[in-house]
Write an enzyme that holds these catalytic residues in place. Structure first.
Site, PDB file in Angstrom:
ATOM      1  N   HIS A 277      51.763  79.043  66.915  1.00 48.20           N
ATOM      2  CA  HIS A 277      52.011  78.423  65.607  1.00 48.20           C
ATOM      3  C   HIS A 277      52.618  77.033  65.784  1.00 48.20           C
ATOM      4  O   HIS A 277      53.437  76.788  66.666  1.00 48.20           O
ATOM      5  CB  HIS A 277      52.855  79.305  64.692  1.00 48.20           C
ATOM      6  CG  HIS A 277      54.279  79.527  65.109  1.00 48.20           C
ATOM      7  ND1 HIS A 277      55.302  78.656  64.794  1.00 48.20           N
ATOM      8  CD2 HIS A 277      54.862  80.547  65.781  1.00 48.20           C
ATOM      9  CE1 HIS A 277      56.444  79.128  65.251  1.00 48.20           C
ATOM     10  NE2 HIS A 277      56.210  80.265  65.864  1.00 48.20           N
ATOM     11  N   ASP A 289      59.801  77.680  70.340  1.00 48.70           N
ATOM     12  CA  ASP A 289      59.283  78.397  69.162  1.00 48.70           C
ATOM     13  C   ASP A 289      58.663  77.382  68.207  1.00 48.70           C
ATOM     14  O   ASP A 289      59.289  76.988  67.230  1.00 48.70           O
ATOM     15  CB  ASP A 289      60.429  79.156  68.499  1.00 48.70           C
ATOM     16  CG  ASP A 289      59.973  80.090  67.394  1.00 48.70           C
ATOM     17  OD1 ASP A 289      58.771  80.391  67.326  1.00 48.70           O
ATOM     18  OD2 ASP A 289      60.829  80.521  66.587  1.00 48.70           O
ATOM     19  N   GLU A 322      54.024  79.907  60.133  1.00 47.50           N
ATOM     20  CA  GLU A 322      54.363  81.237  60.659  1.00 47.50           C
ATOM     21  C   GLU A 322      55.800  81.599  60.364  1.00 47.50           C
ATOM     22  O   GLU A 322      56.111  82.747  60.022  1.00 47.50           O
ATOM     23  CB  GLU A 322      54.123  81.263  62.178  1.00 47.50           C
ATOM     24  CG  GLU A 322      54.326  82.634  62.819  1.00 47.50           C
ATOM     25  CD  GLU A 322      55.759  82.917  63.262  1.00 47.50           C
ATOM     26  OE1 GLU A 322      56.064  84.077  63.591  1.00 47.50           O
ATOM     27  OE2 GLU A 322      56.587  81.975  63.269  1.00 47.50           O
ATOM     28  N   GLU A 323      56.690  80.620  60.470  1.00 45.73           N
ATOM     29  CA  GLU A 323      58.114  80.910  60.367  1.00 45.73           C
ATOM     30  C   GLU A 323      58.527  81.417  58.998  1.00 45.73           C
ATOM     31  O   GLU A 323      59.563  82.065  58.861  1.00 45.73           O
ATOM     32  CB  GLU A 323      58.933  79.653  60.714  1.00 45.73           C
ATOM     33  CG  GLU A 323      58.801  79.182  62.153  1.00 45.73           C
ATOM     34  CD  GLU A 323      59.447  80.127  63.153  1.00 45.73           C
ATOM     35  OE1 GLU A 323      59.939  81.187  62.735  1.00 45.73           O
ATOM     36  OE2 GLU A 323      59.451  79.800  64.347  1.00 45.73           O
ATOM     37  N   ASP A 348      53.976  83.403  71.505  1.00 46.57           N
ATOM     38  CA  ASP A 348      55.041  83.032  70.574  1.00 46.57           C
ATOM     39  C   ASP A 348      56.337  83.739  70.958  1.00 46.57           C
ATOM     40  O   ASP A 348      56.983  84.387  70.133  1.00 46.57           O
ATOM     41  CB  ASP A 348      54.654  83.379  69.126  1.00 46.57           C
ATOM     42  CG  ASP A 348      55.706  82.936  68.119  1.00 46.57           C
ATOM     43  OD1 ASP A 348      56.522  82.064  68.463  1.00 46.57           O
ATOM     44  OD2 ASP A 348      55.727  83.474  66.996  1.00 46.57           O
ATOM     45  N   HIS A 419      65.547  79.966  66.652  1.00 46.99           N
ATOM     46  CA  HIS A 419      65.919  79.527  65.303  1.00 46.99           C
ATOM     47  C   HIS A 419      67.254  78.790  65.258  1.00 46.99           C
ATOM     48  O   HIS A 419      67.985  78.874  64.266  1.00 46.99           O
ATOM     49  CB  HIS A 419      65.949  80.709  64.339  1.00 46.99           C
ATOM     50  CG  HIS A 419      64.608  81.348  64.109  1.00 46.99           C
ATOM     51  ND1 HIS A 419      64.442  82.428  63.275  1.00 46.99           N
ATOM     52  CD2 HIS A 419      63.373  81.052  64.592  1.00 46.99           C
ATOM     53  CE1 HIS A 419      63.161  82.773  63.263  1.00 46.99           C
ATOM     54  NE2 HIS A 419      62.489  81.949  64.065  1.00 46.99           N
TER      55      HIS A 419
END
Length: 457
Positions: A277, A289, A322-323, A348, A419
């Protein structure tokens, strides 16, 4: 299946990969591809370029649009065919001001980050008494009267595992906690970050409001701040907190997927999807990520192409959004779900070494799994008996029955960075990134050139 476009443009775009001699040659053996991939620099260059020249790429924002433009230009320059962005629109949650402070009994600031789709406080914030829960289960079991009018605090500490399996259990505090607290009448919720580090950086992430839940302010405290707040609570005095989380929702914002292909020689053999992604959270630069995942997918597809034209088309899918819930995956399936897909794979989970391979292939394809396992063994990758499940970017394909292979990466340190503002390029180990490319390249090569039908017998 959508037929692969041929002609002058495709030939020009693939000119840097295929020569007439290569395109007619038999595919290289796994050892040759493996050794070449262990010297790969494409994945690092892609990751470095995306994180440096674009940076954070929140879904549905101008930054994500720049990432699509950047990726299209990069993939064309690398020699891929049929490179394009496929747009769609989506609602976008926008982060605002974030601040928290213990007012009493021991005044001090707290470090936190709003969770995706958090409700908003007024500009001046709100004040409330903390009600403490050691776990999401404790919050769920609590009578509504004990939560109503208060700020729920879930102190749910995650532990590191190599396969990341603890994320499913502990992540419920983020995914379901806000809705549970809202339905019990809480005015806000704070959770301990779903992470395994002890740095004073909070872990954000999306949560979706359940039916009947009114959005309330929802945020994750950094792990040290959560532990600090827990110690304050355990002193036995009422704890009052001031919280400011301002945010808004924008409707119908542009997002999109980026597609690029290595055309196969047999259009009827199906497409092999190599997915990642392109979007990221706004705090770091989205290196692990998932810029590395996109670098791995692109670099490994090129390694196969250098060995000769594969039988099956390899389609690199760099999904958007995606997130925030997988909008890109759903948009891809809506556009391409009726095409024949022979296999789907996704990267991912950072860029630390691949250590295990899981399969979910049709019956009668055991020999293919054995060939792949044998090709991966020199890289220190073991075959498991666990069924592959894929990831968010290929979830609709997997649900529809498309075969899937998971190349499982070592996730021991992944949730130290996940994140957070610490998700930056310096956390990527180039040697382990190359090992990923090698594992992906030998797997894609064997699948894309397999004589097996890749369909159930």
């Amino acid at each position: 299946m959508q037929k692969i476009r041929s002609g002058t443009l495709a030939a020009l775009l693939l000119g840097s990969i295929f020569t007439p001699a290569l395109s007619l040659a038999a595919p290289a053996d796994s050892g040759t591809i493996r050794e070449a991939a262990l010297k790969d620099d494409v994945a690092w260059d892609f990751t470095e370029g995306l994180t440096t020249e674009v940076g954070p790429r929140p879904a549905g924002t101008p930054q994500e649009a720049r990432a699509r433009e950047w990726a299209v230009a990069k993939l064309k320059a690398l020699g891929f065919s049929n490179v394009r962005a496929e747009p769609y629109t989506m609602p976008v949650w926008v982060r605002g001001e974030e601040a928290a402070r213990i007012l009493s009994p021991f005044p001090q600031n707290l470090v936190l980050a709003a969770l995706g789709n958090s409700g908003s406080t007024p500009a001046k914030g709100i004040e409330g008494e903390i009600v403490y829960f050691p776990s999401i289960d404790a919050l769920e079991a609590a009578p509504a009267a004990s939560v109503k009018g208060k700020i729920a605090f879930v102190d749910h500490g995650m532990k590191a595992t190599q396969d990341g399996s603890s994320y499913g259990y502990f992540g419920a505090a983020r995914r379901q906690g806000p809705s549970i607290a809202s339905k019990k009448g809480a005015i806000a919720i704070l959770i301990r970050s779903i992470g395994t580090d002890h740095h004073r950086v909070p872990h954000t992430g999306v949560q979706m409001w359940a039916d009947g839940a009114t959005p309330i302010p929802a945020a994750a405290l950094s792990v040290p701040d959560a532990e600090q707040l827990a110690r304050v609570v355990k002193r036995g005095q009422p704890v009052k907190v001031h919280l400011t989380l301002t945010s808004k929702i924008l409707k119908d914002q542009p997002s999109g997927n980026v597609i690029a292909e290595i055309p196969g020689s047999d259009p009827d053999a199906g497409v092999v999807v190599a997915a990642c992604h392109l979007d990221s959270w706004d705090q770091g630069t989205g290196a692990i990520d998932d810029a590395t995942g996109c670098g791995i997918a692109a670099a490994s597809a090129l390694q196969v192409a250098k060995a000769g034209q594969p039988r099956r088309t390899i389609r690199v899918l760099m999904a958007g959004a995606e997130e925030v819930g997988g909008d890109g995956a759903r948009a891809y399936f809506k556009a391409h779900g009726t095409e024949r897909h022979a296999l789907a794979m996704e990267s991912d989970f950072g860029a630390d070494r691949v250590w295990r391979v899981d399969f979910k292939l049709p019956q009668g394809h055991d020999d293919l799994a054995k060939r792949i396992a044998a090709a991966l063994a020199p890289l220190g990758v073991g075959a498991s008996t666990q069924e592959a499940g894929g990831g968010a970017d290929i979830a609709p394909l997997v649900k529809a029955g498309v075969p899937v292979i998971d190349l499982q990466q070592d996730g021991t340190r992944y949730f130290d960075l996940h994140h957070t503002p610490d998700d930056t390029l310096d956390k990527v180990d180039p040697a382990q990134l190359r090992q990923n490319v090698a594992a992906w390249a030998v797997t894609l090569n064997l699948v894309a050139n397999a004589a097996e039908t890749m369909s159930a017998n």
